[in-house]
Design a protein around this motif. Structure first.
Motif, mmCIF file in Angstrom:
data_model
loop_
_atom_site.group_PDB
_atom_site.id
_atom_site.type_symbol
_atom_site.label_atom_id
_atom_site.label_comp_id
_atom_site.label_asym_id
_atom_site.label_seq_id
_atom_site.Cartn_x
_atom_site.Cartn_y
_atom_site.Cartn_z
ATOM 1 N N ALA A 70 0.841 -1.205 0.000
ATOM 2 C CA ALA A 70 0.000 0.000 0.000
ATOM 3 C C ALA A 70 0.870 1.246 0.000
ATOM 4 O O ALA A 70 0.623 2.205 -0.747
ATOM 5 N N TYR A 71 1.898 1.245 0.831
ATOM 6 C CA TYR A 71 2.812 2.387 0.880
ATOM 7 C C TYR A 71 3.565 2.528 -0.430
ATOM 8 O O TYR A 71 3.699 3.625 -0.976
ATOM 9 N N THR A 72 4.049 1.410 -0.968
ATOM 10 C CA THR A 72 4.816 1.444 -2.214
ATOM 11 C C THR A 72 3.978 1.980 -3.373
ATOM 12 O O THR A 72 4.445 2.797 -4.165
ATOM 13 N N ALA A 73 2.727 1.532 -3.464
ATOM 14 C CA ALA A 73 1.864 1.968 -4.560
ATOM 15 C C ALA A 73 1.616 3.466 -4.515
ATOM 16 O O ALA A 73 1.717 4.167 -5.530
ATOM 17 N N LEU A 74 1.316 3.992 -3.333
ATOM 18 C CA LEU A 74 1.049 5.428 -3.212
ATOM 19 C C LEU A 74 2.318 6.230 -3.440
ATOM 20 O O LEU A 74 2.296 7.297 -4.063
ATOM 21 N N LYS A 75 3.439 5.702 -2.975
ATOM 22 C CA LYS A 75 4.717 6.388 -3.157
ATOM 23 C C LYS A 75 5.077 6.498 -4.638
ATOM 24 O O LYS A 75 5.498 7.552 -5.120
ATOM 25 N N LEU A 76 4.890 5.409 -5.388
ATOM 26 C CA LEU A 76 5.207 5.424 -6.814
ATOM 27 C C LEU A 76 4.253 6.347 -7.582
ATOM 28 O O LEU A 76 4.655 7.005 -8.541
ATOM 29 N N ALA A 77 3.002 6.396 -7.163
ATOM 30 C CA ALA A 77 2.054 7.309 -7.808
ATOM 31 C C ALA A 77 2.482 8.753 -7.583
ATOM 32 O O ALA A 77 2.422 9.587 -8.496
ATOM 33 N N GLY A 78 2.930 9.052 -6.380
ATOM 34 C CA GLY A 78 3.406 10.398 -6.085
ATOM 35 C C GLY A 78 4.646 10.744 -6.891
ATOM 36 O O GLY A 78 4.787 11.861 -7.393
ATOM 37 N N ALA A 79 5.559 9.769 -7.028
ATOM 38 C CA ALA A 79 6.784 9.998 -7.798
ATOM 39 C C ALA A 79 6.451 10.279 -9.262
ATOM 40 O O ALA A 79 7.039 11.159 -9.894
ATOM 41 N N ALA A 80 5.501 9.523 -9.815
ATOM 42 C CA ALA A 80 5.103 9.722 -11.212
ATOM 43 C C ALA A 80 4.508 11.115 -11.414
ATOM 44 O O ALA A 80 4.755 11.787 -12.428
ATOM 45 N N TYR A 81 3.736 11.568 -10.440
ATOM 46 C CA TYR A 81 3.126 12.900 -10.520
ATOM 47 C C TYR A 81 4.202 13.982 -10.507
ATOM 48 O O TYR A 81 4.143 14.961 -11.266
ATOM 49 N N LEU A 82 5.228 13.812 -9.681
ATOM 50 C CA LEU A 82 6.308 14.796 -9.625
ATOM 51 C C LEU A 82 7.112 14.805 -10.923
ATOM 52 O O LEU A 82 7.546 15.864 -11.383
ATOM 53 N N ILE A 83 7.316 13.635 -11.505
ATOM 54 C CA ILE A 83 8.019 13.555 -12.788
ATOM 55 C C ILE A 83 7.253 14.335 -13.852
ATOM 56 O O ILE A 83 7.842 15.049 -14.682
ATOM 57 N N TRP A 84 5.945 14.209 -13.837
ATOM 58 C CA TRP A 84 5.106 14.939 -14.802
ATOM 59 C C TRP A 84 5.266 16.450 -14.606
ATOM 60 O O TRP A 84 5.407 17.205 -15.579
ATOM 61 N N VAL A 197 14.429 15.489 -8.515
ATOM 62 C CA VAL A 197 15.128 14.912 -7.359
ATOM 63 C C VAL A 197 14.115 14.412 -6.336
ATOM 64 O O VAL A 197 14.270 13.318 -5.766
ATOM 65 N N PHE A 198 13.065 15.219 -6.091
ATOM 66 C CA PHE A 198 12.010 14.777 -5.175
ATOM 67 C C PHE A 198 11.424 13.448 -5.643
ATOM 68 O O PHE A 198 11.197 12.531 -4.849
ATOM 69 N N ALA A 199 11.153 13.349 -6.954
ATOM 70 C CA ALA A 199 10.543 12.142 -7.506
ATOM 71 C C ALA A 199 11.451 10.931 -7.326
ATOM 72 O O ALA A 199 10.997 9.860 -6.911
ATOM 73 N N VAL A 200 12.742 11.093 -7.640
ATOM 74 C CA VAL A 200 13.686 9.984 -7.509
ATOM 75 C C VAL A 200 13.824 9.562 -6.049
ATOM 76 O O VAL A 200 13.812 8.368 -5.722
ATOM 77 N N ASN A 201 13.940 10.543 -5.158
ATOM 78 C CA ASN A 201 14.073 10.224 -3.740
ATOM 79 C C ASN A 201 12.847 9.492 -3.215
ATOM 80 O O ASN A 201 12.944 8.539 -2.440
ATOM 81 N N MET A 202 11.666 9.937 -3.655
ATOM 82 C CA MET A 202 10.435 9.311 -3.205
ATOM 83 C C MET A 202 10.332 7.877 -3.713
ATOM 84 O O MET A 202 9.942 6.960 -2.989
ATOM 85 N N ALA A 203 10.703 7.668 -4.988
ATOM 86 C CA ALA A 203 10.582 6.346 -5.599
ATOM 87 C C ALA A 203 11.600 5.354 -5.052
ATOM 88 O O ALA A 203 11.335 4.154 -4.982
#
Length: 213
Positions: A70-84, A197-203
């Motif tokens: 659950a944590y991993t899924a939400l974290k990756l979604a957040g990282a993808a949003y930051l990449i965008w 950087v935020f996205a990479v760190n989060m992912a």
């Protein structure tokens, strides 16, 4: 309890003064569509913080500790949003977040939803509450739930007020940069890099929530 309130207030101030996804989004929206749009978006961010705080106080965010997926899924979604967001900042023909420009006028409901989404797609907020609040709670005083809500409310209040200052002064910063085109380009790429950087760190972050940390 007073010592706990002061302590978390100081921690919260240091956190909100550090540039993050919420700040970058709010400044960008304020310049692109005006202070009112920025403040409406800030209301969405406020609800996001309140949602995570309420969930933490009720013990729901402990699921991140026991259901890693659950944590991993939400974290990756957040990282993808930051990449965008980062791509929109650095793509050919892109513009600086601080560059005044005409944007499609979003309705208040969508502005609110975008602010909420920006906040909710950062699960580190939940982990922050889960690990930070217990440090300032005094079990001897009882009412642990009420203490948690009070401490978390201080963090939300400080974060909201400081971000409101950023929203209200964003136009002045934009005007400053508009007179300095080179700075505008530098800011654009710095913003994109920071978001990346935020996205990479989060992912790639492997930290986990530990109840009672």
């Amino acid at each position: 309890m007073t010592g706990g309130l002061v302590g978390i207030a100081l921690v919260s101030l240091g956190m909100v003064l550090t540039p993050g996804p919420n700040m970058i989004y709010l400044v960008s929206r304020s310049i692109g569509q005006g202070r009112r749009a920025g403040l409406i978006s800030l209301m969405g961010v406020f609800l996001g913080f309140s949602t995570y705080l309420t969930a933490t106080c009720l013990g729901l965010t402990a699921v991140f500790a026991y259901v890693p997926a659950a944590y991993t899924a939400l974290k990756l979604a957040g990282a993808a949003y930051l990449i965008w967001l980062a791509w929109n900042a650095v793509r050919p023909g892109g513009a600086s977040a601080f560059e005044p420009r005409e944007l499609p006028a979003e309705r208040p409901r969508r502005l609110f939803a975008m602010g909420l989404l920006t906040c909710l797609l950062n699960p580190k907020i939940a982990i922050l509450y889960l690990s930070l609040l217990p440090q300032f709670i005094d079990p001897a005083l009882g009412h642990v739930l009420l203490q948690s809500l009070a401490l978390g409310s201080v963090q939300i209040l400080i974060g909201t007020l400081v971000n409101a200052v950023f929203v209200l002064t964003a136009a002045g910063l934009a005007a400053f940069l508009a007179r300095r085109p080179v700075w505008m380009r530098v800011q654009r790429y710095v913003t994109g890099t920071v978001l990346g950087v935020f996205a990479v760190n989060m992912a790639t972050d492997r930290s986990k929530a530990l109840a009672g940390a």
